[in-house]
Design a protein around this motif. Structure first.
Motif, short mmCIF file in Angstrom:
data_model
loop_
_atom_site.label_atom_id
_atom_site.label_comp_id
_atom_site.label_asym_id
_atom_site.label_seq_id
_atom_site.Cartn_x
_atom_site.Cartn_y
_atom_site.Cartn_z
N GLY A 1 0.81 -1.21 0.00
CA GLY A 1 0.00 0.00 0.00
C GLY A 1 0.83 1.25 0.00
O GLY A 1 0.79 2.05 0.92
N ASP A 2 1.63 1.45 -1.00
CA ASP A 2 2.56 2.57 -1.09
C ASP A 2 1.88 3.72 -1.84
O ASP A 2 1.47 3.57 -2.98
CB ASP A 2 3.82 2.13 -1.83
CG ASP A 2 4.88 3.22 -1.84
OD1 ASP A 2 4.62 4.30 -1.28
OD2 ASP A 2 5.94 2.98 -2.40
N VAL A 3 1.79 4.88 -1.17
CA VAL A 3 1.12 6.02 -1.78
C VAL A 3 1.83 6.46 -3.05
O VAL A 3 1.20 6.88 -4.02
CB VAL A 3 1.05 7.20 -0.77
CG1 VAL A 3 0.45 8.43 -1.42
CG2 VAL A 3 0.23 6.80 0.45
N SER A 4 3.17 6.36 -3.08
CA SER A 4 3.92 6.83 -4.25
C SER A 4 3.56 6.05 -5.52
O SER A 4 3.68 6.57 -6.63
CB SER A 4 5.43 6.71 -3.99
OG SER A 4 5.80 5.36 -3.77
N SER A 5 3.12 4.81 -5.37
CA SER A 5 2.74 4.01 -6.54
C SER A 5 1.46 4.54 -7.19
O SER A 5 1.18 4.23 -8.35
CB SER A 5 2.54 2.55 -6.15
OG SER A 5 3.73 2.00 -5.60
N MET A 6 0.72 5.35 -6.44
CA MET A 6 -0.56 5.84 -6.94
C MET A 6 -0.40 6.78 -8.13
O MET A 6 -1.34 6.96 -8.91
CB MET A 6 -1.30 6.55 -5.81
CG MET A 6 -2.81 6.59 -5.98
SD MET A 6 -3.58 4.98 -5.77
CE MET A 6 -3.32 4.73 -4.02
N VAL A 7 0.78 7.37 -8.29
CA VAL A 7 0.97 8.29 -9.42
C VAL A 7 0.86 7.57 -10.75
O VAL A 7 0.56 8.18 -11.78
CB VAL A 7 2.34 9.00 -9.33
CG1 VAL A 7 2.43 9.87 -8.09
CG2 VAL A 7 3.49 7.99 -9.34
N LEU A 8 1.09 6.25 -10.75
CA LEU A 8 0.96 5.47 -11.98
C LEU A 8 -0.49 5.38 -12.44
O LEU A 8 -0.75 4.95 -13.57
CB LEU A 8 1.52 4.06 -11.76
CG LEU A 8 3.01 3.99 -11.40
CD1 LEU A 8 3.42 2.55 -11.12
CD2 LEU A 8 3.86 4.58 -12.52
N LEU A 9 -1.40 5.80 -11.57
CA LEU A 9 -2.81 5.79 -11.94
C LEU A 9 -3.07 6.74 -13.11
O LEU A 9 -4.02 6.55 -13.87
CB LEU A 9 -3.65 6.21 -10.73
CG LEU A 9 -5.18 6.11 -10.84
CD1 LEU A 9 -5.60 4.69 -11.18
CD2 LEU A 9 -5.83 6.56 -9.52
N LYS A 10 -2.20 7.74 -13.27
CA LYS A 10 -2.35 8.69 -14.38
C LYS A 10 -2.25 8.00 -15.73
O LYS A 10 -2.77 8.51 -16.73
CB LYS A 10 -1.29 9.79 -14.29
CG LYS A 10 -1.39 10.68 -13.07
CD LYS A 10 -0.28 11.71 -13.09
CE LYS A 10 -0.35 12.63 -11.89
NZ LYS A 10 0.76 13.63 -11.89
N GLU A 11 -1.56 6.86 -15.76
CA GLU A 11 -1.34 6.18 -17.03
C GLU A 11 -2.48 5.25 -17.42
O GLU A 11 -2.46 4.68 -18.51
CB GLU A 11 -0.03 5.38 -16.94
CG GLU A 11 1.19 6.23 -16.62
CD GLU A 11 2.44 5.40 -16.45
OE1 GLU A 11 2.36 4.16 -16.63
OE2 GLU A 11 3.51 5.97 -16.13
N GLN A 12 -3.46 5.10 -16.54
CA GLN A 12 -4.58 4.21 -16.85
C GLN A 12 -5.52 4.84 -17.87
O GLN A 12 -5.67 6.06 -17.93
CB GLN A 12 -5.34 3.86 -15.56
CG GLN A 12 -4.49 3.22 -14.49
CD GLN A 12 -3.80 1.96 -14.99
OE1 GLN A 12 -4.44 1.03 -15.48
NE2 GLN A 12 -2.48 1.93 -14.87
N GLU A 13 -6.12 4.01 -18.67
CA GLU A 13 -7.01 4.48 -19.74
C GLU A 13 -8.18 5.27 -19.15
O GLU A 13 -8.84 4.84 -18.21
CB GLU A 13 -7.55 3.29 -20.53
CG GLU A 13 -8.44 3.69 -21.71
CD GLU A 13 -9.00 2.49 -22.45
OE1 GLU A 13 -9.68 2.71 -23.46
OE2 GLU A 13 -8.77 1.35 -21.99
N GLY A 14 -8.40 6.43 -19.72
CA GLY A 14 -9.55 7.25 -19.34
C GLY A 14 -9.26 8.26 -18.26
O GLY A 14 -10.07 9.16 -18.02
N VAL A 15 -8.12 8.15 -17.58
CA VAL A 15 -7.80 9.07 -16.49
C VAL A 15 -7.32 10.40 -17.08
O VAL A 15 -6.38 10.44 -17.87
CB VAL A 15 -6.73 8.48 -15.55
CG1 VAL A 15 -6.31 9.50 -14.51
CG2 VAL A 15 -7.25 7.21 -14.89
N ILE A 16 -7.96 11.49 -16.66
CA ILE A 16 -7.63 12.82 -17.16
C ILE A 16 -6.80 13.59 -16.13
O ILE A 16 -5.82 14.24 -16.48
CB ILE A 16 -8.92 13.62 -17.48
CG1 ILE A 16 -9.74 12.88 -18.53
CG2 ILE A 16 -8.58 15.03 -17.92
CD1 ILE A 16 -11.08 13.51 -18.79
#
Length: 229
Positions: free
Chosen positions: A210-225
């Motif tokens: 549960g590392d918060v820093s990994s959450m930045v990769l969420l930007k690369e998911q399809e549909g994320v603006i």
């Protein structure tokens, strides 16, 4: 009268001493700023470099005035630098939409870098070198220990904007993959009919995953603006 000559000790005010002090200030401040820049913080390479050189220059000018004209108080000028940096550091501290404070480490590095610049400017090389080593250790080595063993996030929140036609499916799937659970989703007005804006409250009982820093990769998911943490 102080003469700027190439002769004399490095503790005196001469061309070699002044050049060395300003060069050290640039290197020390630049290294600290580079680390902040790599982490994409508001104050990076140039800011820390300018700050350290400016603080060193303040001490040099103060020394020169006192030695040449018998006026000036080096302690008074350095105190003004230290207090003045507080305003600059405050500009790097922000409160996110989740009322979480960010930027404290960068503000602290600005203040400490200014103190290091004062040490360099006054010719206290041992103190400056030890401060520099301490900063590198804190920012690089201690940061690893802090993130791995001390900062064990159990809950967090994020603001997310996605394309409405794609939805939150991809984002939620990724969040689960990196060890977080979506506890609550609240929709916000986005101002655009094709954009879905939400706040997600997350929790995790898996400290290592549960590392918060990994959450930045969420930007690369399809549909994320847009993603705000």
């Amino acid at each position: 009268m102080v003469h700027l000559e190439l002769t004399g000790s490095l503790s005196d005010l001469n061309v070699l001493s002044v050049g060395l002090r300003l060069l050290l200030a640039m290197i020390f401040g630049g290294t600290i700023g580079f680390e902040r820049g790599v982490r994409q913080r508001a104050a990076g390479l140039r800011t820390h470099m300018l700050l350290c050189v400016g603080a060193a220059s303040t001490m040099l000018v103060s020394q020169f005035m006192y030695a040449s004209y018998g006026v000036g108080d080096p302690a008074r000028l350095s105190a003004q630098v230290i207090s003045g940096i507080g305003f600059l550091g405050a500009g790097t501290i922000i409160v996110t939409r989740r009322n979480q404070v960010k930027g404290l480490t960068t503000a602290a590095t600005l203040w400490t870098t200014a103190c290091m610049g004062l040490a360099v400017g006054v010719g206290f090389y041992v103190c400056a070198l030890l401060m520099y080593a301490a900063l590198i250790i804190i920012l690089l080595l201690v940061n690893v220990v802090d993130n791995r063993f001390l900062k064990v996030p159990t809950s967090t929140a994020l603001y997310l904007e996605v394309q409405r036609d794609i939805g939150l499916g991809n984002a939620i799937h990724f969040i689960h993959e990196i060890g977080w659970t979506v506890r609550e989703v609240k929709e916000f007005p986005s101002g655009r009919p094709d954009v879905l804006a939400v706040r997600m409250d997350l929790e995790s009982d898996q400290a290592m995953r549960g590392d918060v820093s990994s959450m930045v990769l969420l930007k690369e998911q399809e549909g994320v603006i847009r993603l705000e943490m």
